[in-house]
Design a protein around this motif. Structure first.
Motif, PDB file in Angstrom:
ATOM      1  N   LYS A   1       0.824  -1.211   0.000  1.00  0.00           N
ATOM      2  CA  LYS A   1       0.000   0.000   0.000  1.00  0.00           C
ATOM      3  C   LYS A   1       0.859   1.263   0.000  1.00  0.00           C
ATOM      4  CE  LYS A   1      -3.230   2.430   3.099  1.00  0.00           C
ATOM      5  NZ  LYS A   1      -3.985   2.327   4.371  1.00  0.00           N
ATOM      6  N   TYR A   2       2.033   1.172   0.640  1.00  0.00           N
ATOM      7  CA  TYR A   2       2.897   2.344   0.791  1.00  0.00           C
ATOM      8  C   TYR A   2       4.095   2.323  -0.160  1.00  0.00           C
ATOM      9  CZ  TYR A   2       0.164   2.869   5.039  1.00  0.00           C
ATOM     10  OH  TYR A   2      -0.884   3.016   5.927  1.00  0.00           O
ATOM     11  N   GLY A   3       4.151   1.319  -1.026  1.00  0.00           N
ATOM     12  CA  GLY A   3       5.274   1.205  -1.943  1.00  0.00           C
ATOM     13  C   GLY A   3       6.582   0.873  -1.247  1.00  0.00           C
ATOM     14  N   LEU A   4       6.496   0.209  -0.102  1.00  0.00           N
ATOM     15  CA  LEU A   4       7.690  -0.160   0.671  1.00  0.00           C
ATOM     16  C   LEU A   4       8.064  -1.614   0.416  1.00  0.00           C
ATOM     17  CD1 LEU A   4       6.779   1.508   4.099  1.00  0.00           C
ATOM     18  CD2 LEU A   4       8.341   2.392   2.351  1.00  0.00           C
ATOM     19  N   SER A   5       9.346  -1.887   0.455  1.00  0.00           N
ATOM     20  CA  SER A   5       9.850  -3.253   0.306  1.00  0.00           C
ATOM     21  C   SER A   5      10.029  -3.886   1.681  1.00  0.00           C
ATOM     22  CB  SER A   5      11.179  -3.251  -0.444  1.00  0.00           C
ATOM     23  OG  SER A   5      12.144  -2.472   0.259  1.00  0.00           O
ATOM     24  N   LEU A   6      10.332  -5.168   1.682  1.00  0.00           N
ATOM     25  CA  LEU A   6      10.592  -5.904   2.922  1.00  0.00           C
ATOM     26  C   LEU A   6      11.952  -6.570   2.836  1.00  0.00           C
ATOM     27  CD1 LEU A   6       9.659  -7.074   5.664  1.00  0.00           C
ATOM     28  CD2 LEU A   6       8.694  -9.006   4.398  1.00  0.00           C
TER      29      LEU A   6
END
Length: 344
Positions: free
Chosen positions: A178-183
């Motif tokens: 949703k936030y365009g963040l990776s893991l």
């Protein structure tokens, strides 16, 4: 030096100084996508120490700071305390961006901590982390590397077992899209089946495997490098089939890998490191391609085993037969695509 309860090797500046090499390909642009910062009893690695390493000869254009349990807030709700680390890393990034420390952009990307076992409730944490990062927040990492054997430790604080397969954790990880963040995921080779479960549950999240997927060489795995290599390769091959997986090539300087270069009278040469690392790096490049692989330093954790300039020389020697584009991917382009690092 490091504190006695730290799983990390002590940094011995005088020992590291026993090995100095000419810099190979000094103009090659590099983004170092994985380093830490902290100030712990007996172990300090802050702006000055980072700047000294990235200024030691190679053309490091930018770096990515990764979650370190550093400078957490000491008050307020537990879930929001990691915001302090992002504020700290963003402050270091601002120092570099001022140009006072040269053209390099330290901490141009930030990978923070947010407790993913909160599930959908992690949104509230992320929405505090984003402004704290000043536009530099790129991803999330939790402490997930776990093994039952007491000799297999890479974190000062041991995480609970089974986090990667926990439904709550997977729900929280899924919110990152949703936030365009990776893991970022740090797991040992024994946990790769759990990583596979996680990646399948979160197909819209870009998942970066830290430290080549953690092949172990201590405890029950000491003296079993060939057997571990086969198990590790099988696990990494399964993950390679998923398009949302990328891999960081590095982390060889942790004691749990089983390498003992730190016991040498003089610090190791890049030729020594190249001989040890080549099978792993070539295997991963074959499985994933250079567009999904990136070299990392993992400093200061790996600094107990070798120096920064020797590390990057070793990577360059491994890539002597690569094409120009493959070299660009491994040292710069994959990291820039993954973390959207601004090196202007």
């Amino acid at each position: 030096m490091t504190s006695s309860n730290s799983p990390h090797l002590p940094i011995r500046a005088d020992w590291l100084a026993t090995r100095r090499e000419d810099i190979l390909w000094p103009e090659l642009p590099i983004i170092d996508p994985h380093h830490h910062l902290w100030d712990r009893p007996g172990s300090r690695y802050l702006l000055d120490e980072l700047n000294a390493d990235i200024s030691s000869g190679h053309n490091v254009a930018a770096t990515v700071f990764v979650q370190s349990r550093s400078m957490y807030k000491q008050s307020g709700e537990e879930r929001y305390r990691p915001v302090g680390e992002v504020e700290f890393a963003n402050g270091v990034a601002a120092c570099f961006a001022s140009g006072l420390y040269g053209p390099r952009r330290g901490c141009a990307g930030i990978v923070a901590c947010a407790d993913l076992t909160l599930g959908a409730a992690v949104d509230a944490v992320i929405e505090r982390l984003l402004p704290a990062g000043g536009g530099r927040l790129r991803g999330i990492r939790n402490s997930t590397a776990w093994h039952e054997d007491a000799e297999v430790r890479s974190n000062p604080i041991q995480p609970p077992p089974g986090l990667l397969a926990d439904a709550r954790f997977q729900a929280g990880a899924g919110r990152l899209a949703k936030y365009g963040l990776s893991l970022d995921v740090w797991a040992y080779h024994t946990q790769l089946p759990e990583v596979l479960q996680l990646a399948r549950a979160c197909p819209d999240v870009s998942i970066i495997i830290d430290h080549i997927g953690g092949p172990l060489g201590v405890g029950p795995y000491a003296g079993k490098r060939d057997e571990v290599f086969q198990d590790w390769r099988s696990g990494m091959r399964s993950l390679a089939a998923l398009p949302n997986i990328r891999v960081k090539l590095g982390g060889f300087g942790m004691k749990l890998t089983g390498y003992r270069h730190y016991q040498l009278d003089t610090a190791p040469s890049s030729d020594m490191l190249t001989a040890d690392w080549r099978p792993y790096i070539e295997t991963l490049v074959e499985l994933y391609g250079t567009r999904r692989c990136m070299f990392e330093s993992n400093f200061p954790v790996d600094k107990g085993m070798y120096s920064y300039h020797v590390l990057w020389n070793a990577y360059k020697k491994i890539c002597r037969e690569c094409s120009q584009q493959e070299v660009a991917d491994l040292f710069h382009d994959t990291a820039q695509r993954t973390y959207a690092v601004d090196v202007s």
